[in-house]
Design a protein around this motif. Structure first.
Motif, PDB file in Angstrom:
ATOM      1  N   LYS A 283      11.560   4.736   5.284  1.00 54.91           N
ATOM      2  CA  LYS A 283      11.101   3.909   4.308  1.00 54.91           C
ATOM      3  C   LYS A 283      12.237   2.702   3.884  1.00 54.91           C
ATOM      4  O   LYS A 283      11.886   1.596   4.544  1.00 54.91           O
ATOM      5  CB  LYS A 283      10.525   3.679   2.842  1.00 54.91           C
TER       6      LYS A 283
ATOM      7  N   LEU B 276      -4.728   6.382   2.210  1.00 55.30           N
ATOM      8  CA  LEU B 276      -5.189   5.263   3.468  1.00 55.30           C
ATOM      9  C   LEU B 276      -4.712   5.691   5.302  1.00 55.30           C
ATOM     10  O   LEU B 276      -4.746   4.686   5.504  1.00 55.30           O
ATOM     11  CB  LEU B 276      -4.660   4.127   2.514  1.00 55.30           C
TER      12      LEU B 276
ATOM     13  N   GLY C  12       0.293   8.382   2.779  1.00 56.92           N
ATOM     14  CA  GLY C  12       0.074   7.828   0.753  1.00 56.92           C
ATOM     15  C   GLY C  12       0.204   9.457  -0.160  1.00 56.92           C
ATOM     16  O   GLY C  12       0.486   8.960  -1.203  1.00 56.92           O
TER      17      GLY C  12
ATOM     18  N   LYS D 143       7.785   7.273  -4.244  1.00 55.87           N
ATOM     19  CA  LYS D 143       6.603   7.012  -2.958  1.00 55.87           C
ATOM     20  C   LYS D 143       8.017   8.493  -2.499  1.00 55.87           C
ATOM     21  O   LYS D 143       9.397   7.755  -2.471  1.00 55.87           O
ATOM     22  CB  LYS D 143       6.512   6.656  -2.105  1.00 55.87           C
TER      23      LYS D 143
HETATM   24  N1  LIG Z   1       4.853  -1.028  -4.480  1.00 52.04           N
HETATM   25  C1  LIG Z   1       3.467  -0.809  -4.094  1.00 52.04           C
HETATM   26  N2  LIG Z   1       2.631  -1.249  -5.022  1.00 52.04           N
HETATM   27  C2  LIG Z   1       1.320  -1.016  -5.154  1.00 52.04           C
HETATM   28  N3  LIG Z   1       0.574  -0.002  -4.805  1.00 52.04           N
HETATM   29  C3  LIG Z   1       1.179   0.535  -3.480  1.00 52.04           C
HETATM   30  C4  LIG Z   1       2.451   0.450  -3.587  1.00 52.04           C
HETATM   31  N4  LIG Z   1       3.584   0.939  -2.492  1.00 52.04           N
HETATM   32  C5  LIG Z   1       2.476   1.856  -1.991  1.00 52.04           C
HETATM   33  N5  LIG Z   1       0.653   1.498  -2.234  1.00 52.04           N
HETATM   34  C6  LIG Z   1      -0.154   1.713  -2.940  1.00 52.04           C
HETATM   35  O1  LIG Z   1       0.270   3.370  -1.863  1.00 52.04           O
HETATM   36  C7  LIG Z   1      -0.911   3.841  -0.288  1.00 52.04           C
HETATM   37  C8  LIG Z   1       0.254   4.638   0.108  1.00 52.04           C
HETATM   38  O2  LIG Z   1       1.759   3.872  -0.292  1.00 52.04           O
HETATM   39  P1  LIG Z   1       2.406   3.742   1.398  1.00 52.04           P
HETATM   40  O3  LIG Z   1       3.612   2.712   1.272  1.00 52.04           O
HETATM   41  O4  LIG Z   1       1.757   2.752   2.451  1.00 52.04           O
HETATM   42  O5  LIG Z   1       2.608   4.977   2.150  1.00 52.04           O
HETATM   43  P2  LIG Z   1       2.607   5.469   2.997  1.00 52.04           P
HETATM   44  O6  LIG Z   1       3.928   5.166   3.803  1.00 52.04           O
HETATM   45  O7  LIG Z   1       3.066   7.420   2.916  1.00 52.04           O
HETATM   46  O8  LIG Z   1       1.134   5.249   3.236  1.00 52.04           O
HETATM   47  C9  LIG Z   1      -0.478   2.131  -0.091  1.00 52.04           C
HETATM   48  O9  LIG Z   1      -1.123   2.073   0.674  1.00 52.04           O
HETATM   49  C10 LIG Z   1      -1.052   1.041  -1.375  1.00 52.04           C
HETATM   50  O10 LIG Z   1      -1.934   1.201  -1.654  1.00 52.04           O
END
Ligand SMILES: Nc1ncnc2c1ncn2[C@@H]1O[C@H](COP(=O)(O)OP(=O)(O)O)[C@@H](O)[C@H]1O
Ligand SMILES: [Mg+2]
Length: 331
Positions: free
Chosen positions: A100, A217, A150, A143
């Protein structure tokens, strides 16, 4: 092997995600085979098979016991490109898929806005210190740099709550590449995120995802959410509406153009890009998925299933054109 025998080779490590693609290839009459890189032996002094290679190695491969599948894929992609094979989602895409931090650098270089993020080596004291220094009084999102589905994404109301979690965090939840990201929590006025799907670097559709039940998700049906973390802290309420809904109006043209230009510049052919609109209407992009899965129920409800405007349909059409191109190059 001659060009007539050329196929589409699908690089992956999770057979559960292949059936929608297999169906679309079947409908389009395209020859294909899988190249499962959860294992494999490659004679690097010989040329690879003819055809087009579609890389859908996943950042979450380690969660399925395939700890080194992404590393093996990097070697295979180097071999393929050295021999001039057409690779859809080549080395540059894999590079973004598994980091990321690198996604955010590329997104910002493309004029997109990402949530404020601090990168920390996986060391509890350093993570807590960074949370206190940069995100007090809270909230803060933790994360893994190499993410997926997620998993491991958590929201904490304060640095102290993050500290309490880290003190007891199970070893298996440590980030696989040794890097945590701390991030601003983006408050959406409605509990939704948007995921825009691109094939051949062009917009296909956008799907709105209800986040009421948590952060896991993955749109693939096989990733049905279990006991996902609930951002509200209470037992997740089951949303009455479907979790995934395709937006008939798509996304605004300037955003679409910016995202397409980002993909062009980054060398990514196929992607699902996730963003949140904050209360002021600003778009914050936080995740680029190069091994995108499509939600069959949402495509069905929007009348796209089985057409070239569905995710798998658009992919099959695009890969079919690439296969034609590979045939012309080999002739
Ligand atoms: N900065 C943030 N603010 C609010 N919600 C977040 C944020 N980062 C992630 N999320 C929530 O967490 C979920 C998973 O995070 P993400 O960065 O997409 O990780 P992954 O790569 O595992 O899918 C996102 O789809 C969102 O719903
Ligand atoms: Mg995501």
């Amino acid at each position: 092997m001659t060009a007539q025998h050329a196929k589409i080779h699908v690089i992956h490590e999770n057979p559960a995600w292949l059936p929608p693609l297999a169906e679309a290839f079947g409908r389009a009459g395209l020859p294909w085979q899988e190249l499962d890189l959860s294992r494999g032996t490659f004679d690097l002094s010989s040329p690879p098979p003819e055809g087009v290679f579609y890389n859908r190695m996943s950042a979450s491969s380690h969660t399925r016991g395939h700890r080194y599948a992404a590393e093996l894929t990097a070697g295979v992609l180097a071999w393929l490109t050295r021999h001039g094979r057409i690779v859809v989602n080549g080395p540059a895409a894999l590079d973004l898929e598994i980091s990321k931090a690198r996604q955010y650098a590329a997104l910002e270089a493309g004029g997109l806005v990402v949530p404020r993020t601090v990168m920390v080596r996986d060391e509890a004291e350093a993570v807590l210190d960074a949370a206190r220094r940069h995100f007090a009084p809270g909230p803060v999102i933790l994360k893994p740099n190499r993410g997926g589905k997620g998993l491991g994404v958590r929201l904490f109301p304060s640095a102290d709550a993050l500290g309490a979690y880290l003190a007891d965090a199970p070893v298996e939840e440590a980030p696989v590449d040794g890097i945590w990201l701390l991030q601003d929590y983006v408050r959406a006025p409605r509990p939704v995120i948007t995921r825009a799907e691109f094939v051949g670097r062009r917009f296909v559709y956008a799907v709105e995802v209800d986040t009421t039940a948590g952060f896991e998700l993955c749109p693939a049906d096989v990733c049905a959410v279990g006991d996902a973390f609930c951002p509200a802290g209470d037992a997740p309420a089951v949303p009455a509406a479907p979790r995934f809904a395709i937006l008939p109006e798509g996304i605004e043209a300037p955003l679409r153009q910016k995202l397409e230009a980002f993909l062009d510049r980054a060398g990514v052919d196929v992607a699902g890009i996730e963003f949140i609109r904050d209360a002021a209407g600003q778009v914050l992009v936080y995740d680029v998925n190069t091994n995108t899965n499509y939600n069959a129920a949402a495509e069905e409800a929007a009348g796209l299933a089985g057409t070239e405007r569905s995710g798998p349909g658009a992919l099959a059409a695009f890969l079919g054109r690439q296969l034609g191109e590979a045939g012309r190059l080999a002739a």
